[in-house]
Scaffold this motif. Structure first.
Motif, mmCIF file in Angstrom:
data_model
loop_
_atom_site.group_PDB
_atom_site.id
_atom_site.type_symbol
_atom_site.label_atom_id
_atom_site.label_comp_id
_atom_site.label_asym_id
_atom_site.label_seq_id
_atom_site.Cartn_x
_atom_site.Cartn_y
_atom_site.Cartn_z
ATOM 1 N N VAL A 1 0.833 -1.202 0.000
ATOM 2 C CA VAL A 1 0.000 0.000 0.000
ATOM 3 C C VAL A 1 0.868 1.252 0.000
ATOM 4 N N GLU A 2 1.901 1.296 0.831
ATOM 5 C CA GLU A 2 2.747 2.485 0.844
ATOM 6 C C GLU A 2 3.533 2.619 -0.457
ATOM 7 N N ASN A 3 3.844 1.497 -1.099
ATOM 8 C CA ASN A 3 4.499 1.576 -2.405
ATOM 9 C C ASN A 3 3.549 2.130 -3.465
ATOM 10 N N MET A 4 2.273 1.752 -3.386
ATOM 11 C CA MET A 4 1.300 2.311 -4.323
ATOM 12 C C MET A 4 1.172 3.821 -4.130
ATOM 13 N N LEU A 5 1.193 4.252 -2.875
ATOM 14 C CA LEU A 5 1.087 5.686 -2.606
ATOM 15 C C LEU A 5 2.325 6.431 -3.110
ATOM 16 N N ASP B 1 -5.866 12.287 -2.034
ATOM 17 C CA ASP B 1 -6.924 12.287 -1.016
ATOM 18 C C ASP B 1 -7.778 11.032 -1.130
ATOM 19 N N ALA B 2 -8.171 10.681 -2.346
ATOM 20 C CA ALA B 2 -9.004 9.499 -2.544
ATOM 21 C C ALA B 2 -8.272 8.236 -2.104
ATOM 22 N N PHE B 3 -6.971 8.169 -2.384
ATOM 23 C CA PHE B 3 -6.186 7.004 -1.968
ATOM 24 C C PHE B 3 -6.158 6.904 -0.445
ATOM 25 N N LEU B 4 -5.895 8.014 0.226
ATOM 26 C CA LEU B 4 -5.833 8.006 1.690
ATOM 27 C C LEU B 4 -7.198 7.683 2.298
ATOM 28 N N CYS B 5 -8.247 8.195 1.706
ATOM 29 C CA CYS B 5 -9.587 7.896 2.225
ATOM 30 C C CYS B 5 -9.911 6.409 2.111
ATOM 31 N N ARG B 6 -9.389 5.767 1.104
ATOM 32 C CA ARG B 6 -9.644 4.336 0.927
ATOM 33 C C ARG B 6 -8.796 3.495 1.865
ATOM 34 N N HIS B 7 -7.524 3.830 1.988
ATOM 35 C CA HIS B 7 -6.599 2.970 2.710
ATOM 36 C C HIS B 7 -6.301 3.433 4.142
ATOM 37 N N SER B 8 -6.608 4.688 4.457
ATOM 38 C CA SER B 8 -6.293 5.199 5.794
ATOM 39 C C SER B 8 -7.224 6.367 6.122
ATOM 40 N N PRO B 9 -8.517 6.118 6.189
ATOM 41 C CA PRO B 9 -9.465 7.228 6.321
ATOM 42 C C PRO B 9 -9.423 7.965 7.649
ATOM 43 N N ARG C 1 -6.830 7.842 10.125
ATOM 44 C CA ARG C 1 -5.532 8.190 10.698
ATOM 45 C C ARG C 1 -5.025 9.505 10.107
ATOM 46 N N THR C 2 -3.972 10.036 10.714
ATOM 47 C CA THR C 2 -3.309 11.214 10.145
ATOM 48 C C THR C 2 -2.281 10.777 9.116
ATOM 49 N N PHE C 3 -1.372 9.890 9.531
ATOM 50 C CA PHE C 3 -0.379 9.352 8.611
ATOM 51 C C PHE C 3 -0.918 8.055 7.995
ATOM 52 N N LEU C 4 -0.270 7.586 6.959
ATOM 53 C CA LEU C 4 -0.789 6.430 6.230
ATOM 54 C C LEU C 4 -0.981 5.226 7.136
ATOM 55 N N HIS C 5 0.069 4.880 7.906
ATOM 56 C CA HIS C 5 0.009 3.684 8.744
ATOM 57 C C HIS C 5 0.036 4.020 10.233
ATOM 58 N N GLY C 6 -0.433 5.183 10.595
ATOM 59 C CA GLY C 6 -0.505 5.536 12.009
ATOM 60 C C GLY C 6 0.651 6.374 12.493
ATOM 61 N N GLU C 7 1.851 6.098 11.993
ATOM 62 C CA GLU C 7 3.026 6.871 12.369
ATOM 63 C C GLU C 7 3.698 7.413 11.113
ATOM 64 N N PHE C 8 4.403 8.500 11.279
ATOM 65 C CA PHE C 8 5.185 9.076 10.186
ATOM 66 C C PHE C 8 6.205 8.037 9.732
ATOM 67 N N GLY C 9 6.130 7.627 8.456
ATOM 68 C CA GLY C 9 6.983 6.538 7.998
ATOM 69 C C GLY C 9 7.492 6.731 6.586
ATOM 70 N N TRP C 10 7.520 5.626 5.842
ATOM 71 C CA TRP C 10 8.160 5.619 4.516
ATOM 72 C C TRP C 10 7.472 6.567 3.534
ATOM 73 N N ALA D 1 -9.877 17.315 2.182
ATOM 74 C CA ALA D 1 -9.720 17.370 3.632
ATOM 75 C C ALA D 1 -8.708 16.348 4.151
ATOM 76 N N ARG D 2 -8.765 15.130 3.617
ATOM 77 C CA ARG D 2 -7.853 14.076 4.108
ATOM 78 C C ARG D 2 -6.407 14.371 3.715
ATOM 79 N N VAL D 3 -6.167 14.791 2.498
ATOM 80 C CA VAL D 3 -4.796 15.075 2.075
ATOM 81 C C VAL D 3 -4.275 16.332 2.750
ATOM 82 N N ARG D 4 -5.160 17.288 3.040
ATOM 83 C CA ARG D 4 -4.729 18.481 3.767
ATOM 84 C C ARG D 4 -4.231 18.101 5.168
ATOM 85 N N ARG D 5 -4.976 17.204 5.820
ATOM 86 C CA ARG D 5 -4.567 16.757 7.156
ATOM 87 C C ARG D 5 -3.209 16.073 7.101
#
Length: 264
Positions: A96-100, A138-146, A148-157, A187-191
């Motif tokens: 998922v993070e590679n797709m992003l 934004d659409a990607f984050l809403c699907r995979h991480s609606p 949370r703030t960061f993709l997987h909960g913590e600031f990462g890759w 809104a999601r990508v802004r966050r």
């Protein structure tokens, strides 16, 4: 050579990816950063390390092996210094993070194309192009991480990949007056963007620094090239950016002089 060396351009977003990754890993000693002044002819010895390629950063190993492309360098550092791991360990989460991160290239092209444009008639088209990139993320984050703030909960890759670009896009805010509309589809990508820009591991550069150093990009030239009539690049080391005034915002009129930019 007894250490890894990274040859880089100061305030380069692709170099900042490495700096962020190193900060997340708590590594300060294994890599030595060698600054390259792109306003001067490239050192033949450096050119010889990557025949046919002039892009930076590059990484040179202790045995003389040379790697280029920031994502390749990030993966090498991740593999070479695996603890703490920054990339997701779960195979699906890693995918998922590679797709992003695969979305970042078009995002970068949209932002840089916007700031470097010199045709006022193309402004709205380029603005819409960048907004479409933000909407897609934004659409990607809403699907995979609606939630949370960061993709997987913590600031990462993924954050290490995107944050330098979010910070560089301060230049479209300054020189084009660009703002993300206050609409639900952003809104999601802004966050995510706001949290990435504020994260402690990503404070290698400032908004003021980027706006000043990237002035020539707003005039359609970059990487140390000079706009017509100028003799000093805005990416020059001296005078230091902190001693220069803020550049004029207007990018479709005349070019500011070296003196107006505090470069002489």
């Amino acid at each position: 050579m007894s250490e890894l060396r990274v040859y880089h351009i100061p305030v380069c977003p692709f170099s900042q990816r490495l700096e962020i990754l190193l900060a997340l890993k708590g590594l300060t000693g294994p890599l030595k950063f060698e600054v390259v002044d792109v306003t001067k002819p490239r050192d033949p010895a450096l050119l010889a390390k990557t025949p046919g390629h002039t892009t930076l950063p590059i990484l040179e190993t202790e045995t003389g092996g040379v790697l280029r492309e920031s994502l390749v360098l990030m993966q090498y550092i991740e593999d070479r210094f695996p603890a703490p791991r920054i990339a997701a360990s779960d195979p699906f989460a890693r995918a998922v993070e590679n797709m992003l991160t695969a979305l970042c290239s078009d995002f970068v092209n949209a932002g840089y194309g916007y700031v470097m444009n010199q045709d006022p008639a193309k402004r709205e088209t380029l603005r819409d192009r960048l907004l479409a990139q933000y909407a897609g993320i934004d659409a990607f984050l809403c699907r995979h991480s609606p939630d949370r703030t960061f993709l997987h909960g913590e600031f990462g890759w993924a954050e290490a990949v995107f944050t330098p670009m979010f910070m560089r896009f301060w230049f479209v805010e300054y020189y084009e007056g660009f703002e993300l509309p206050d609409e639900p589809r952003y809104a999601r990508v802004r966050r995510w963007q706001d949290a990435c820009r504020a994260h402690p591991s990503a404070q290698q550069v400032t908004r003021e620094e980027i706006v000043k150093i990237y002035y020539d990009y707003s005039r359609g030239v970059g990487n140390g090239a000079l706009p017509e009539g100028r003799t000093v690049s805005s990416v020059a080391f001296e005078p230091h950016w902190s001693r220069r005034p803020m550049p004029p915002r207007g990018k479709y009129g005349r070019d500011a002089t070296d003196a107006e930019l505090g470069l002489v």
